[in-house]
Write a protein that holds these residues in place. Structure first.
Motif, PDB file in Angstrom:
ATOM      1  N   PRO A 125      65.754  -6.593  32.035  1.00 43.29           N
ATOM      2  CA  PRO A 125      66.248  -8.283  32.062  1.00 43.29           C
ATOM      3  C   PRO A 125      67.274  -8.349  33.236  1.00 43.29           C
ATOM      4  N   SER A 126      67.910  -7.344  33.650  1.00 43.96           N
ATOM      5  CA  SER A 126      68.935  -7.641  34.666  1.00 43.96           C
ATOM      6  C   SER A 126      68.236  -7.713  36.003  1.00 43.96           C
ATOM      7  N   GLY A 127      66.799  -7.717  36.078  1.00 44.84           N
ATOM      8  CA  GLY A 127      66.174  -7.778  37.199  1.00 44.84           C
ATOM      9  C   GLY A 127      66.189  -6.393  38.029  1.00 44.84           C
ATOM     10  N   GLU A 128      66.651  -5.283  37.665  1.00 45.54           N
ATOM     11  CA  GLU A 128      66.716  -4.094  38.226  1.00 45.54           C
ATOM     12  C   GLU A 128      65.314  -3.545  37.933  1.00 45.54           C
ATOM     13  N   ILE A 129      64.598  -2.521  38.692  1.00 43.70           N
ATOM     14  CA  ILE A 129      63.328  -2.158  38.260  1.00 43.70           C
ATOM     15  C   ILE A 129      63.533  -0.421  38.357  1.00 43.70           C
ATOM     16  N   TYR A 141      62.319  10.074  39.704  1.00 47.96           N
ATOM     17  CA  TYR A 141      62.800   9.086  39.067  1.00 47.96           C
ATOM     18  C   TYR A 141      63.702   8.117  39.704  1.00 47.96           C
ATOM     19  N   GLY A 142      63.871   6.682  39.466  1.00 47.55           N
ATOM     20  CA  GLY A 142      65.110   6.221  40.143  1.00 47.55           C
ATOM     21  C   GLY A 142      65.153   4.802  39.740  1.00 47.55           C
ATOM     22  N   SER A 143      65.995   3.986  40.196  1.00 46.14           N
ATOM     23  CA  SER A 143      66.038   2.484  40.037  1.00 46.14           C
ATOM     24  C   SER A 143      66.250   1.844  41.173  1.00 46.14           C
ATOM     25  N   ILE A 144      65.787   0.497  41.237  1.00 44.08           N
ATOM     26  CA  ILE A 144      65.724  -0.279  42.616  1.00 44.08           C
ATOM     27  C   ILE A 144      66.747  -1.464  42.115  1.00 44.08           C
ATOM     28  N   ILE A 145      67.652  -1.774  43.008  1.00 43.85           N
ATOM     29  CA  ILE A 145      68.255  -2.850  42.882  1.00 43.85           C
ATOM     30  C   ILE A 145      67.616  -4.075  43.854  1.00 43.85           C
ATOM     31  N   TRP A 146      66.996  -4.913  43.204  1.00 44.94           N
ATOM     32  CA  TRP A 146      65.975  -5.629  43.716  1.00 44.94           C
ATOM     33  C   TRP A 146      66.458  -7.143  44.258  1.00 44.94           C
ATOM     34  N   ILE A 153      60.426  -2.695  48.986  1.00 43.67           N
ATOM     35  CA  ILE A 153      59.622  -1.552  50.091  1.00 43.67           C
ATOM     36  C   ILE A 153      59.818  -0.151  49.495  1.00 43.67           C
ATOM     37  N   GLN A 154      60.818  -0.177  48.714  1.00 41.70           N
ATOM     38  CA  GLN A 154      60.774   1.375  47.973  1.00 41.70           C
ATOM     39  C   GLN A 154      59.637   1.414  47.239  1.00 41.70           C
ATOM     40  N   LEU A 155      59.363   0.566  46.507  1.00 43.28           N
ATOM     41  CA  LEU A 155      58.150   0.614  45.426  1.00 43.28           C
ATOM     42  C   LEU A 155      56.675   0.632  46.343  1.00 43.28           C
ATOM     43  N   ARG A 156      56.565  -0.252  47.216  1.00 45.57           N
ATOM     44  CA  ARG A 156      55.477  -0.155  48.031  1.00 45.57           C
ATOM     45  C   ARG A 156      55.253   1.072  48.783  1.00 45.57           C
ATOM     46  N   ASN A 157      56.301   1.751  49.140  1.00 44.93           N
ATOM     47  CA  ASN A 157      56.307   3.345  49.837  1.00 44.93           C
ATOM     48  C   ASN A 157      55.747   4.146  48.913  1.00 44.93           C
ATOM     49  N   ILE A 158      56.141   4.030  47.434  1.00 44.97           N
ATOM     50  CA  ILE A 158      55.553   4.960  46.690  1.00 44.97           C
ATOM     51  C   ILE A 158      54.322   4.629  46.330  1.00 44.97           C
ATOM     52  N   ILE A 159      53.872   3.601  46.067  1.00 47.15           N
ATOM     53  CA  ILE A 159      52.438   3.337  45.741  1.00 47.15           C
ATOM     54  C   ILE A 159      51.571   3.666  46.884  1.00 47.15           C
ATOM     55  N   LYS A 160      52.017   3.214  48.136  1.00 46.26           N
ATOM     56  CA  LYS A 160      50.836   3.470  49.366  1.00 46.26           C
ATOM     57  C   LYS A 160      50.848   5.151  49.496  1.00 46.26           C
TER      58      LYS A 160
END
Length: 163
Positions: A125-129, A141-146, A153-160
């Motif tokens: 709900p905070s927008g954090e991922i 594991y981790g979190s992204i302040i988006w 970009i962090q999530l894109r790099n993980i997926i790629k």
């Protein structure tokens, strides 16, 4: 006695045919754009349409208290709004996630990669991922302040990495 009637199959629409083609033979997007003008824009629109329809289904599925018969709370309005923004920036060249409601009211996303690795991300709900990557021999594991102005970009790099 019977008339010889041949029924031609319904043609797949342009986007489905060429989306399947690019994924099955890994044709580069610039080459597809040369062959089929506006292919990239169609692919972008198709990806977003599929993801946003999936999000609408998730919101509908978890719209009432105890939607999962285990005390699950309805999807949080903030999580839903952040998920809409997130999906509006989703790159069309990435594998699409499965979307699902989390019992705590957040929106979950799951990528199952062919090597057995899984990526699970949750839009809070905070927008954090928050995310977790796990496979046979690793767990990260981790979190992204988006910043909510582009795809993280962090999530894109993980997926790629695992695609």
């Amino acid at each position: 006695m019977f008339a010889d009637v041949s029924v031609s199959p319904q043609p797949l629409d342009y986007l489905e045919r060429f989306s399947a083609l690019t994924h099955s033979v890994n044709i580069e997007l610039p080459a597809m754009n040369k062959l089929f003008p506006n292919f990239e824009n169609s692919q972008i629109n198709y990806t977003k349409k599929v993801l946003l329809e999936s999000l609408a289904n998730v919101a509908k599925q978890a719209s009432v208290f105890n939607w999962d018969d285990e005390g699950g709370i309805p999807v949080n309005r903030s999580s839903l709004e952040f998920a809409k923004i997130f999906l509006s920036y989703y790159p069309h060249d990435l594998m699409m996630p499965s979307l699902y409601p989390d019992p705590d009211g957040s929106i979950g996303m799951d990528w199952d990669f062919s090597d057995g690795t899984n990526l699970i991300a949750t839009i809070m709900p905070s927008g954090e991922i928050a995310y977790s990557v796990y496979g046979d021999s690793e767990k990260t594991y981790g979190s992204i302040i988006w910043n909510k102005t582009s795809f993280p970009i962090q999530l894109r790099n993980i997926i790629k990495t695992y695609e």
